[in-house]
Design a protein around this motif. Structure first.
Motif, PDB file in Angstrom:
ATOM      1  N   GLY B  49      -3.423   4.732   0.159  1.00  0.00           N
ATOM      2  CA  GLY B  49      -3.941   3.554   0.729  1.00  0.00           C
ATOM      3  C   GLY B  49      -5.371   3.016   0.178  1.00  0.00           C
ATOM      4  O   GLY B  49      -6.065   3.916  -0.370  1.00  0.00           O
ATOM      5  N   ILE B  50      -5.450   1.673   0.241  1.00  0.00           N
ATOM      6  CA  ILE B  50      -6.832   0.931  -0.296  1.00  0.00           C
ATOM      7  C   ILE B  50      -7.953   1.551   0.767  1.00  0.00           C
ATOM      8  O   ILE B  50      -7.852   1.334   1.855  1.00  0.00           O
ATOM      9  CB  ILE B  50      -6.689  -0.253  -0.363  1.00  0.00           C
ATOM     10  N   SER B 147      -4.511  -0.459  -6.973  1.00  0.00           N
ATOM     11  CA  SER B 147      -4.188  -1.706  -6.135  1.00  0.00           C
ATOM     12  C   SER B 147      -2.910  -1.458  -5.604  1.00  0.00           C
ATOM     13  O   SER B 147      -2.178  -0.629  -5.830  1.00  0.00           O
ATOM     14  CB  SER B 147      -4.205  -3.045  -7.159  1.00  0.00           C
ATOM     15  N   ALA B 148      -2.743  -2.164  -4.329  1.00  0.00           N
ATOM     16  CA  ALA B 148      -1.641  -2.107  -3.593  1.00  0.00           C
ATOM     17  C   ALA B 148      -0.405  -2.860  -4.423  1.00  0.00           C
ATOM     18  O   ALA B 148       0.888  -2.515  -3.868  1.00  0.00           O
ATOM     19  CB  ALA B 148      -1.394  -2.733  -2.213  1.00  0.00           C
ATOM     20  N   TRP B 149      -0.738  -3.593  -5.159  1.00  0.00           N
ATOM     21  CA  TRP B 149       0.345  -4.181  -6.196  1.00  0.00           C
ATOM     22  C   TRP B 149       0.601  -3.544  -7.518  1.00  0.00           C
ATOM     23  O   TRP B 149      -0.322  -3.023  -7.918  1.00  0.00           O
ATOM     24  CB  TRP B 149      -0.047  -5.915  -6.272  1.00  0.00           C
ATOM     25  N   PRO B 150       1.681  -3.795  -8.048  1.00  0.00           N
ATOM     26  CA  PRO B 150       1.930  -3.177  -9.425  1.00  0.00           C
ATOM     27  C   PRO B 150       1.172  -3.904 -10.188  1.00  0.00           C
ATOM     28  O   PRO B 150       1.127  -5.223 -10.277  1.00  0.00           O
ATOM     29  CB  PRO B 150       3.303  -3.477  -9.449  1.00  0.00           C
ATOM     30  N   VAL B 197      -6.294 -14.793   0.186  1.00  0.00           N
ATOM     31  CA  VAL B 197      -7.210 -13.528   0.664  1.00  0.00           C
ATOM     32  C   VAL B 197      -6.138 -12.449   0.957  1.00  0.00           C
ATOM     33  O   VAL B 197      -6.715 -11.212   0.720  1.00  0.00           O
ATOM     34  CB  VAL B 197      -8.065 -14.152   1.973  1.00  0.00           C
ATOM     35  N   ILE B 198      -5.059 -12.779   1.592  1.00  0.00           N
ATOM     36  CA  ILE B 198      -4.423 -11.553   1.934  1.00  0.00           C
ATOM     37  C   ILE B 198      -3.851 -10.744   0.429  1.00  0.00           C
ATOM     38  O   ILE B 198      -3.860  -9.479   0.436  1.00  0.00           O
ATOM     39  CB  ILE B 198      -2.971 -11.911   2.765  1.00  0.00           C
ATOM     40  N   GLY B 203      -5.958  -5.714  -3.431  1.00  0.00           N
ATOM     41  CA  GLY B 203      -6.444  -5.099  -4.588  1.00  0.00           C
ATOM     42  C   GLY B 203      -5.912  -6.127  -6.102  1.00  0.00           C
ATOM     43  O   GLY B 203      -5.315  -7.237  -5.627  1.00  0.00           O
ATOM     44  N   PRO B 204      -6.553  -5.910  -7.001  1.00  0.00           N
ATOM     45  CA  PRO B 204      -6.222  -6.865  -8.191  1.00  0.00           C
ATOM     46  C   PRO B 204      -4.664  -6.970  -8.536  1.00  0.00           C
ATOM     47  O   PRO B 204      -4.139  -5.900  -8.088  1.00  0.00           O
ATOM     48  CB  PRO B 204      -6.974  -6.305  -9.100  1.00  0.00           C
TER      49      PRO B 204
END
Lengths: 66, 284
Positions: B49-50, B147-150, B197-198, B203-204
């Motif tokens: 988790g971030i 990041s939460a994103w790939p 913003v979400i 994360g980036p």
């Protein structure tokens, strides 16, 4: 030169300084970070990241939203 | 000296680290979004988790919570948001200003709590709230964002770029066609702003090296320009007949941009620039 011109000139000077700083930073002759490096650094923490994005969102709301 | 010893307060500090465990794992979480070492499989979507805390520190009582929050105000971005909030309130938008102040306070709390956790864990904390552990990794150039994103390593393919630019242009034209400060325009801007913003909160979206700490003079250069711009805007604002009425003699940035934003095309161009800046920021 009236007060309108003085005010506008002040903004143009600041804008010119911002652009000049970015050009100087990209020339790599100074230790000044570029705009991109500056924001990558600021946004490395959650506080910095969310804060910058909220400030960005506020700009849009300020100029366009009720 | 630990945080407990310095404040002498009542707090619950439970490191939850088995004796002899590698402290690197905790330090990786130390800078909020966090940074991960290349090759350790911690980059990209991750299970921890971030912004997972470095230690379970819980301030006890209102006074201690206030102290923790106030310590987070040292973060420049929090101070800037509070300044914007103040300006928004005196400009006649108290609700907007209150909401912004609420966000700034939440961020101050988050930053202050993280600093306290790092102190409790024995990590040196810099004035900007980041840990020395994270900073030292920044300096060796061996790190990158998590990041939460790939995380992409390069620009998206040309087809995706074209589609994204097309979608942003259509959004800008549609929202720009609405009257300024109308409910449809508000809904559009709120929708785009909240979405960015979400996404950014997670994360980036692009992998890039985090620069090391800048020299003080370098940081001061950008800081001085920012303060100069803000001060000049404040002088112009205070030169208006009243805070809500624009002045030709002392135009603010809002007043100067009014002619551009008066036409649908001008609004569309400005919105496209605003969305582009948002995408630029989300990638950082």
């Amino acid at each position: 030169m009236n007060s309108h011109d003085v005010t506008v000139t002040g903004f143009l000077i600041v804008l010119g300084a911002l652009i000049g700083t970015e050009i100087a930073a990209r020339s790599r002759r100074t230790s000044i970070p570029t705009f991109s490096q500056l924001f990558t650094r600021i946004m490395r923490t959650r506080t910095g990241r969310v804060g910058v994005l909220v400030a960005w969102a506020w700009v849009g709301l300020h100029f366009f939203a009720k | 000296m630990g945080y407990r010893a310095r404040l002498g307060g009542t707090r619950r500090f439970r490191p939850e680290r088995p004796e002899g465990a590698d402290i690197t794992a905790d330090r990786i979480e130390a800078d909020g979004i966090g940074t991960g070492r290349i090759g350790q499989g911690r980059v990209g979507t991750h299970a921890t988790g971030i912004g997972a805390p470095v230690a379970q520190y819980a301030p006890a009582g209102l006074v201690e919570r206030v102290v923790v929050t106030l310590s987070g105000v040292r973060q420049p971005i929090v101070a800037i948001l509070l300044a914007i909030s103040f300006m928004t309130v005196i400009s006649g938008k108290p609700v907007d200003g209150f909401l912004l102040a609420l966000v700034a306070t939440a961020l101050a709390w988050d930053a202050g709590l993280r600093s306290a956790q790092e102190r409790a864990a024995g990590l040196p904390v810099r004035a900007d709230g980041s840990s020395a552990g994270a900073g030292s990794r920044d300096m060796v150039g061996e790190v990158q964002q998590r990041s939460a994103w790939p995380l992409r390593t390069a620009r998206p393919p040309a087809r995706i770029m074209a589609l994204s630019i097309g979608a942003a242009s259509i959004c800008s034209l549609i929202f720009g066609s609405f009257t300024r400060y109308s409910w449809p325009a508000t809904a559009g801007v709120v929708g785009v702003g909240a979405s960015v913003v979400i996404v950014g909160w997670g994360g980036p979206t692009r992998r890039r090296a985090i620069p090391g700490k800048f020299p003080r003079s370098a940081a001061a250069t950008w800081g001085t320009l920012l303060i100069a711009a803000g001060t000049w805007e404040l002088i112009a604002l205070l030169g208006q007949p009243n805070i809500e009425t624009g002045s030709y003699a002392h135009p603010t940035i809002s007043t100067l941009t009014d002619p551009l934003l008066a036409s649908p095309l001008g609004r569309a161009v400005a919105l496209l620039g605003w969305i582009g800046l948002g995408v630029f920021l989300v990638e950082r």
